[in-house]
Scaffold this active site. Structure first.
Site, PDB file in Angstrom:
ATOM      1  N   LYS A   1      28.169 102.953  21.618  1.00 27.04           N
ATOM      2  CA  LYS A   1      26.630 102.890  22.143  1.00 27.04           C
ATOM      3  C   LYS A   1      26.126 104.283  22.435  1.00 27.04           C
ATOM      4  O   LYS A   1      24.875 104.292  22.215  1.00 27.04           O
ATOM      5  CB  LYS A   1      27.067 102.110  23.436  1.00 27.04           C
ATOM      6  CG  LYS A   1      26.514 102.625  24.890  1.00 27.04           C
ATOM      7  CD  LYS A   1      26.536 101.642  25.962  1.00 27.04           C
ATOM      8  CE  LYS A   1      26.186 102.384  27.300  1.00 27.04           C
ATOM      9  NZ  LYS A   1      25.983 101.474  28.275  1.00 27.04           N
TER      10      LYS A   1
ATOM     11  N   LYS B   1      35.096 114.596  29.541  1.00 26.23           N
ATOM     12  CA  LYS B   1      33.639 114.832  29.519  1.00 26.23           C
ATOM     13  C   LYS B   1      33.342 116.353  30.006  1.00 26.23           C
ATOM     14  O   LYS B   1      32.461 116.903  29.453  1.00 26.23           O
ATOM     15  CB  LYS B   1      33.024 113.848  30.513  1.00 26.23           C
ATOM     16  CG  LYS B   1      33.118 112.597  30.169  1.00 26.23           C
ATOM     17  CD  LYS B   1      31.912 111.748  30.687  1.00 26.23           C
ATOM     18  CE  LYS B   1      31.681 110.605  29.895  1.00 26.23           C
ATOM     19  NZ  LYS B   1      30.718 109.660  30.462  1.00 26.23           N
TER      20      LYS B   1
ATOM     21  N   LYS C   1      34.813 103.120  15.947  1.00 28.13           N
ATOM     22  CA  LYS C   1      34.040 102.069  16.535  1.00 28.13           C
ATOM     23  C   LYS C   1      32.650 102.281  16.722  1.00 28.13           C
ATOM     24  O   LYS C   1      32.155 103.419  16.847  1.00 28.13           O
ATOM     25  CB  LYS C   1      34.556 102.066  18.010  1.00 28.13           C
ATOM     26  CG  LYS C   1      34.799 100.601  18.849  1.00 28.13           C
ATOM     27  CD  LYS C   1      35.278 100.678  20.118  1.00 28.13           C
ATOM     28  CE  LYS C   1      34.298 100.418  21.084  1.00 28.13           C
ATOM     29  NZ  LYS C   1      34.855 100.355  22.529  1.00 28.13           N
TER      30      LYS C   1
END
Ligand code: TRP
Length: 341
Positions: A203, A118, A200
């Site tokens: 979200k 991150k 994938k």
């Protein structure tokens, strides 16, 4: 035997209210959560304090937190059988979070892969919270003395750090925290992006066309499935399960199978005389019908303010009771003066 009430094992997990829940989150995970409550005493909270490590518009964060809660309930998490609450409603999380920061080493935090990931992706906002958030996550967990923490593979390292922190604390002050096990649930369907079937359906993915969100309206869902990638460039045009050579088709078959309960060979037989032009809209329709009741129920819950507030108020009350007990024990052990009130 009658007077022996067997204690259910405790399970706890946090869910960050960032991004929209997708068909992938539902078929791969949430769909199977309802039945856990039969076997375990389950706690789920919306990890709104964790969401602060990245910048959000305040109104968006508020809306997302409540929408996410409503969607989980609509997916089958029964608030009567599970304890559902908002992290920020239970102040013990932040308090124990600070304390555990003092029992977590700089070196340990530096080794967290998620922090490294991150911080390299958000070089302009590497804040202290991003670095120390595993200590808050440890607090989230240890407050409830859970046996199991169901998390995705990406969070396993944080649960392992939680175990180390718990053991360190117990060694210093005597048995205080239960040392929990990470629990990597078997994935239901591993749903891939409709436009990029090798990654994938995530979200947090910003681009919307390969991704189906639980709240998407039917016309959008159908449109996205019509555009889904198949193997038209080099394949034989057949609906056949071959994930290696036809990953797009395999993904659609998997989705169709999860929504209709049909096996791959039944699906192959069903579309043996028709091409992708028939198959893709059929998958879209099946998804529309699977998501329709969830969307409608989630919308109903969101618009019924008193109902949803009642749920997270009850959840927070129950959670605070347990969290408060653990925190008092911790305060005493580390030498904070007992509260006079
Ligand atoms: N860190 C988790 C994530 O990013 C969310 C989370 C916060 C969590 N606290 C937790 C998960 C406690 C399990 C237990 O997905």
């Amino acid at each position: 035997m009658d007077n022996v009430t067997e204690q259910k094992k405790i399970m706890l997990s946090g869910i960050k209210p960032t991004g929209d829940l997708t068909l992938g989150s539902y078929l791969g995970a949430i769909k199977n959560w309802a039945e856990r409550a039969e076997q375990f005493d389950c706690y789920y909270f919306m990890a709104d304090l964790h969401a602060l490590t990245t910048r959000n518009k305040p109104a968006d964060l508020r809306r997302r937190t409540l929408e996410q809660l409503a969607q989980y309930i609509a997916c089958g998490l029964d608030p009567q059988k599970n304890t559902l609450f908002l992290q920020s409603d239970v102040h013990e999380h932040a308090e124990l979070g600070w304390i555990l920061n003092c029992y977590t080493m700089f070196g340990e935090l530096s080794r967290m892969t998620q922090f490294k990931d991150k911080s390299s992706k958000n070089a302009d906002n590497i804040n202290g919270g991003l670095f120390t958030y595993p200590a808050l996550m440890a607090a989230d967990i240890l407050l409830y003395q859970p046996d199991y923490v169901p998390v995705g593979e990406d969070q396993k390292q944080h649960v392992e750090l939680t175990r180390d922190i718990a053991q360190r604390f117990n060694n210093l002050y005597g048995e205080t925290f239960k040392v929990p096990e990470p629990w990597i649930p078997k994935v239901g369907a591993r749903v891939m992006d409709l436009l990029d079937p090798l990654s994938k359906m995530s979200k947090s993915d910003e681009v919307g066309n390969g991704r189906i969100c639980l709240m998407d309206d039917p016309a959008d869902i159908l449109r996205k499935f019509k555009r889904a990638v198949t193997d038209s460039d080099n394949g034989d045009g057949c609906v056949r399960y071959d994930p290696e050579n036809k990953p797009g088709v395999a993904n659609l078959m998997q989705i169709y199978s999860a929504c209709t309960g049909r096996t791959y060979s039944e699906i192959e037989a069903e579309f043996v005389h028709s091409g992708y032009g028939v198959f893709k809209p059929a998958v879209g329709e099946a998804v529309v019908e699977t998501l329709r009741p969830i969307r409608e129920e989630a919308n109903r819950i969101i618009s019924d303010k008193a109902y949803i507030q009642g749920i997270y108020a009850d959840g927070a009350k129950k959670a605070s009771y347990i969290a408060g007990k653990t925190l008092r024990k911790v305060y005493k052990k580390i030498g904070l003066v007992e509260k006079p009130f």
